[in-house]
Design a protein around this motif. Structure first.
Motif, PDB file in Angstrom:
ATOM      1  N   ARG A  87       0.846  -1.624   0.343  1.00  0.00           N
ATOM      2  CA  ARG A  87       0.276  -0.096  -0.052  1.00  0.00           C
ATOM      3  C   ARG A  87       1.102   0.779  -0.187  1.00  0.00           C
ATOM      4  O   ARG A  87       0.930   2.480  -1.046  1.00  0.00           O
ATOM      5  N   ALA A  88       1.728   0.824   1.338  1.00  0.00           N
ATOM      6  CA  ALA A  88       3.181   2.493   0.862  1.00  0.00           C
ATOM      7  C   ALA A  88       3.364   2.769  -0.226  1.00  0.00           C
ATOM      8  O   ALA A  88       3.701   3.641  -1.379  1.00  0.00           O
ATOM      9  N   ALA A  89       3.886   1.322  -1.125  1.00  0.00           N
ATOM     10  CA  ALA A  89       4.401   1.595  -2.059  1.00  0.00           C
ATOM     11  C   ALA A  89       4.301   1.566  -3.863  1.00  0.00           C
ATOM     12  O   ALA A  89       4.799   2.229  -4.546  1.00  0.00           O
ATOM     13  N   MET A  90       2.881   1.766  -3.315  1.00  0.00           N
ATOM     14  CA  MET A  90       1.674   1.832  -4.711  1.00  0.00           C
ATOM     15  C   MET A  90       2.238   3.134  -5.423  1.00  0.00           C
ATOM     16  O   MET A  90       1.416   4.229  -5.991  1.00  0.00           O
ATOM     17  N   PHE A  91       2.459   4.235  -4.736  1.00  0.00           N
ATOM     18  CA  PHE A  91       3.156   6.570  -4.197  1.00  0.00           C
ATOM     19  C   PHE A  91       4.417   6.255  -4.647  1.00  0.00           C
ATOM     20  O   PHE A  91       4.444   7.313  -4.376  1.00  0.00           O
ATOM     21  N   THR A  92       5.100   5.180  -4.777  1.00  0.00           N
ATOM     22  CA  THR A  92       6.645   5.656  -5.267  1.00  0.00           C
ATOM     23  C   THR A  92       6.423   6.701  -6.581  1.00  0.00           C
ATOM     24  O   THR A  92       5.959   6.337  -7.815  1.00  0.00           O
ATOM     25  N   SER A  93       7.086   7.446  -6.377  1.00  0.00           N
ATOM     26  CA  SER A  93       7.052   9.059  -7.034  1.00  0.00           C
ATOM     27  C   SER A  93       7.658   8.720  -8.309  1.00  0.00           C
ATOM     28  O   SER A  93       6.492   8.820  -9.516  1.00  0.00           O
ATOM     29  N   CYS A  94       8.538   7.754  -8.944  1.00  0.00           N
ATOM     30  CA  CYS A  94       8.124   7.387 -10.497  1.00  0.00           C
ATOM     31  C   CYS A  94       7.717   7.431 -11.340  1.00  0.00           C
ATOM     32  O   CYS A  94       7.601   7.416 -12.602  1.00  0.00           O
ATOM     33  N   ALA A  95       5.919   7.070 -11.102  1.00  0.00           N
ATOM     34  CA  ALA A  95       5.107   6.372 -11.898  1.00  0.00           C
ATOM     35  C   ALA A  95       5.144   8.432 -11.675  1.00  0.00           C
ATOM     36  O   ALA A  95       3.523   7.287 -12.970  1.00  0.00           O
ATOM     37  N   TRP A  96       4.426   8.414 -11.431  1.00  0.00           N
ATOM     38  CA  TRP A  96       4.613   9.850 -12.256  1.00  0.00           C
ATOM     39  C   TRP A  96       5.256  10.899 -13.092  1.00  0.00           C
ATOM     40  O   TRP A  96       5.335  11.667 -13.257  1.00  0.00           O
ATOM     41  N   PHE A  97       6.756  10.622 -12.645  1.00  0.00           N
ATOM     42  CA  PHE A  97       7.705  11.677 -12.887  1.00  0.00           C
ATOM     43  C   PHE A  97       8.176  11.108 -14.371  1.00  0.00           C
ATOM     44  O   PHE A  97       8.425  11.665 -15.259  1.00  0.00           O
ATOM     45  N   PHE A  98       8.274  10.376 -15.141  1.00  0.00           N
ATOM     46  CA  PHE A  98       7.996   9.682 -16.151  1.00  0.00           C
ATOM     47  C   PHE A  98       7.012  10.045 -17.387  1.00  0.00           C
ATOM     48  O   PHE A  98       5.930  10.048 -16.897  1.00  0.00           O
ATOM     49  N   ASP A  99       6.702   9.305 -18.500  1.00  0.00           N
ATOM     50  CA  ASP A  99       6.016  10.263 -19.578  1.00  0.00           C
ATOM     51  C   ASP A  99       4.531   9.573 -20.088  1.00  0.00           C
ATOM     52  O   ASP A  99       3.523   9.987 -20.560  1.00  0.00           O
ATOM     53  N   ASP A 100       4.177   8.250 -19.099  1.00  0.00           N
ATOM     54  CA  ASP A 100       3.204   7.504 -20.178  1.00  0.00           C
ATOM     55  C   ASP A 100       3.014   6.718 -19.266  1.00  0.00           C
ATOM     56  O   ASP A 100       3.865   6.087 -17.939  1.00  0.00           O
ATOM     57  N   VAL A 101       1.751   6.164 -18.301  1.00  0.00           N
ATOM     58  CA  VAL A 101       1.133   5.166 -17.955  1.00  0.00           C
ATOM     59  C   VAL A 101       1.278   4.108 -17.980  1.00  0.00           C
ATOM     60  O   VAL A 101       1.503   3.187 -17.396  1.00  0.00           O
ATOM     61  N   ALA A 102       1.510   3.624 -20.001  1.00  0.00           N
ATOM     62  CA  ALA A 102       1.742   1.997 -19.883  1.00  0.00           C
ATOM     63  C   ALA A 102       3.815   2.126 -19.603  1.00  0.00           C
ATOM     64  O   ALA A 102       3.951   1.017 -19.728  1.00  0.00           O
ATOM     65  N   GLY A 103       4.297   3.214 -18.547  1.00  0.00           N
ATOM     66  CA  GLY A 103       5.668   2.759 -18.386  1.00  0.00           C
ATOM     67  C   GLY A 103       6.080   1.624 -17.543  1.00  0.00           C
ATOM     68  O   GLY A 103       5.991   1.530 -16.498  1.00  0.00           O
ATOM     69  N   ILE A 104       6.849   1.349 -17.521  1.00  0.00           N
ATOM     70  CA  ILE A 104       7.553   0.469 -16.387  1.00  0.00           C
ATOM     71  C   ILE A 104       7.457   1.286 -15.437  1.00  0.00           C
ATOM     72  O   ILE A 104       7.486   0.850 -14.226  1.00  0.00           O
ATOM     73  N   GLU A 105       7.806   2.071 -14.912  1.00  0.00           N
ATOM     74  CA  GLU A 105       7.036   2.842 -13.582  1.00  0.00           C
ATOM     75  C   GLU A 105       6.114   2.825 -12.799  1.00  0.00           C
ATOM     76  O   GLU A 105       5.562   1.920 -11.488  1.00  0.00           O
ATOM     77  N   ALA A 106       4.773   3.018 -13.598  1.00  0.00           N
ATOM     78  CA  ALA A 106       3.928   3.431 -13.508  1.00  0.00           C
ATOM     79  C   ALA A 106       3.211   1.672 -13.213  1.00  0.00           C
ATOM     80  O   ALA A 106       2.612   1.010 -12.488  1.00  0.00           O
ATOM     81  N   THR A 107       3.896   0.822 -14.095  1.00  0.00           N
ATOM     82  CA  THR A 107       3.101  -1.011 -14.315  1.00  0.00           C
ATOM     83  C   THR A 107       3.472  -0.868 -12.974  1.00  0.00           C
ATOM     84  O   THR A 107       3.088  -1.813 -12.019  1.00  0.00           O
ATOM     85  N   GLN A 108       4.694  -0.485 -12.182  1.00  0.00           N
ATOM     86  CA  GLN A 108       5.348  -1.127 -10.881  1.00  0.00           C
ATOM     87  C   GLN A 108       4.360  -0.931  -9.463  1.00  0.00           C
ATOM     88  O   GLN A 108       3.767  -2.620  -9.307  1.00  0.00           O
TER      89      GLN A 108
END
Length: 465
Positions: free
Chosen positions: A380-401
């Motif tokens: 639940r805490a890891a869901m908000f890792t900032s890299c998911a929003w830092f990069f440009d696409d919701v299909a990227g590896i950071e948002a997928t993580q």
């Protein structure tokens, strides 16, 4: 003079297997952790850089290094130990456990991340941290209140994050309850010159800039940049760093210290006014992590970030549901739920520590259930890792993580309360459908979630398991 490197990688491990999936973009290496270690962390550790370089080591990176490259991990620890012998204070700073944007977090989330980060630091370095690096240097008064309450003496900010940069390079921020916290403001031009390479091109340019800065009437001149600058972002910059350190030591013209020793010997600091909320990597405060503010990695490409707000909203709604489920289930399965969650940070960074911790925290005969709840809290805490929003696409590896952490949290809950988990997941997928991907063939975040993770009869597993 303080030279600071912010060392961090997001959690890349598959939450089911605790192993990193192959990342083709990191070729010829299996994943980005291995590649960046070879290019940056390992050369710096071999050269003894951490004896002289102030640094923060993100817990999610440190955990991987400890398990996969213990020689490099020991280089960080050894460097902190050597700096304590030289200066009386260590070079290492703590970091909140997950790299979340603290001004966007609730008070409880702030406290949890800071406590977990401090506990991980103490286990790793054998001492309490004096200072803490804030993810993306994202700051507001409420965040500093939590740091001060947890015993953190100082943090580091960019020049635009205070209204009145102190002449001496350090100041104090007044907080509630009579508290205050010190802030070191890094030198913007100097840091920018290293981060973006201008001072790395010539053999002597960086040292000459340091020598010039050291002659100013300032108690502390600080340079701060991503640690990955040295060898990963700029090939050969690890060797440049070591040449600069060597010249500073030999010439005696530049004294290299660290923040904690400067704070201890610097006397009273002036009060400064915080600009809030702000960060070092978004010109719009902290909007990069919740809206389409215009900040992105590849501005030359035709991409949109309409997905940022819906992704955060979907995860926040899911988090609220997971919190409600935990509040209901935890008293029956954990002997002291609050204590267990507060102290979880002491074992999260240990690849083998969670099982024994869960056994000790569980009510009798509820060891498996207790572990599921603690994994759920971690996810639940890891869901908000900032890299998911830092990069440009919701299909990227950071948002997928982060979607993977959401799926794993739901899987843990499914084993405890199946109907509740199914209802939460259905609502979550509906919310994700509002987060459009840049690739029309992918569609939206709900389709990313469905593509990467599939449901079995009783368990959710990665799609490539």
């Amino acid at each position: 003079m303080v030279l600071h490197g912010h060392f961090y990688q997001p959690p890349r491990e598959d939450p089911w297997t605790d192993r990193i999936r192959r990342e083709p973009s990191a070729a010829p290496f299996a994943n980005w952790n291995e590649r960046i270690t070879a290019e940056c962390y390992a050369p710096l550790a071999r050269a003894g850089a951490f004896e002289w370089l102030s640094f923060d080591l993100g817990p999610t990176l440190a955990r991987w290094l400890e398990g996969e490259r213990p020689d490099v991990h020991e280089g960080f620890v050894r460097g902190d130990r050597a700096s304590r012998e030289r200066l009386g204070y260590g070079n290492a700073l703590a970091q909140p456990y997950h790299h979340i944007i603290l001004p966007l977090a609730s008070r409880r989330e702030k406290e949890t991340e800071v406590r977990w980060g401090m506990a991980d630091f103490e286990r790793r370095f054998g001492r309490r941290a004096d200072g803490m690096w804030l993810p993306e240097t994202a700051v507001d008064t409420a965040t500093l209140e939590v740091l001060a309450a947890e015993g953190v003496a100082f943090t580091i900010l960019a020049p635009h994050q205070v209204a009145d940069v102190p002449d001496g390079g350090a100041g104090r921020v007044r907080l509630g309850g009579g508290r205050e916290i010190a802030v070191f403001v890094y030198e913007g031009e100097l840091s920018h010159g290293v981060a973006f390479g201008a001072l790395l091109d010539g053999r002597d340019a960086w040292f000459e800039a340091l020598r010039s800065a050291a002659g100013r009437e300032a108690s502390v001149v600080a340079l701060a940049t991503d640690g990955e600058t040295f060898g990963h972002h700029h090939r050969g910059a690890d060797r440049t760093l070591m040449r600069v350190i060597s010249r500073a030591r030999e010439s005696g013209e530049v004294e290299i210290g660290n923040f904690a020793s400067a704070l201890a010997g610097g006397g009273a600091l002036p009060f400064v006014t915080l600009e809030e909320p702000t960060s070092w990597s978004c010109a719009h405060g902290v909007e990069r992590w919740r809206s389409e503010c215009g900040c992105r990695m590849a501005p030359h490409l035709d991409s949109r970030q309409h997905w940022r707000a819906p992704l955060r909203e979907a995860l926040e709604t899911l988090a609220a549901g997971l919190d409600e489920a935990c509040a209901t289930l935890a008293p029956g399965q954990l002997a002291e739920p609050r204590q267990a969650l507060a102290t979880l940070g002491g074992v999260l960074g240990d690849p083998s520590g969670l099982e024994d911790f869960a056994t000790g925290a569980a009510r009798e005969d509820y060891g498996d259930e207790a572990r599921s709840l603690l994994e759920l809290a971690r996810d639940r805490a890891a869901m908000f890792t900032s890299c998911a929003w830092f990069f440009d696409d919701v299909a990227g590896i950071e948002a997928t993580q982060v979607l993977g952490y959401a799926a794993h949290a739901l899987d843990r809950l499914h084993g405890l309360a199946p109907k509740r988990a199914e209802a939460l997941e259905a609502a979550f997928v509906a919310d994700l459908a509002r987060a459009p991907a840049n690739d029309a063939d992918i569609g939206n975040a709900a389709e990313v979630y469905g593509r990467e993770f599939r449901s079995g009869a009783d368990v959710r597993v990665p799609a490539d398991a």
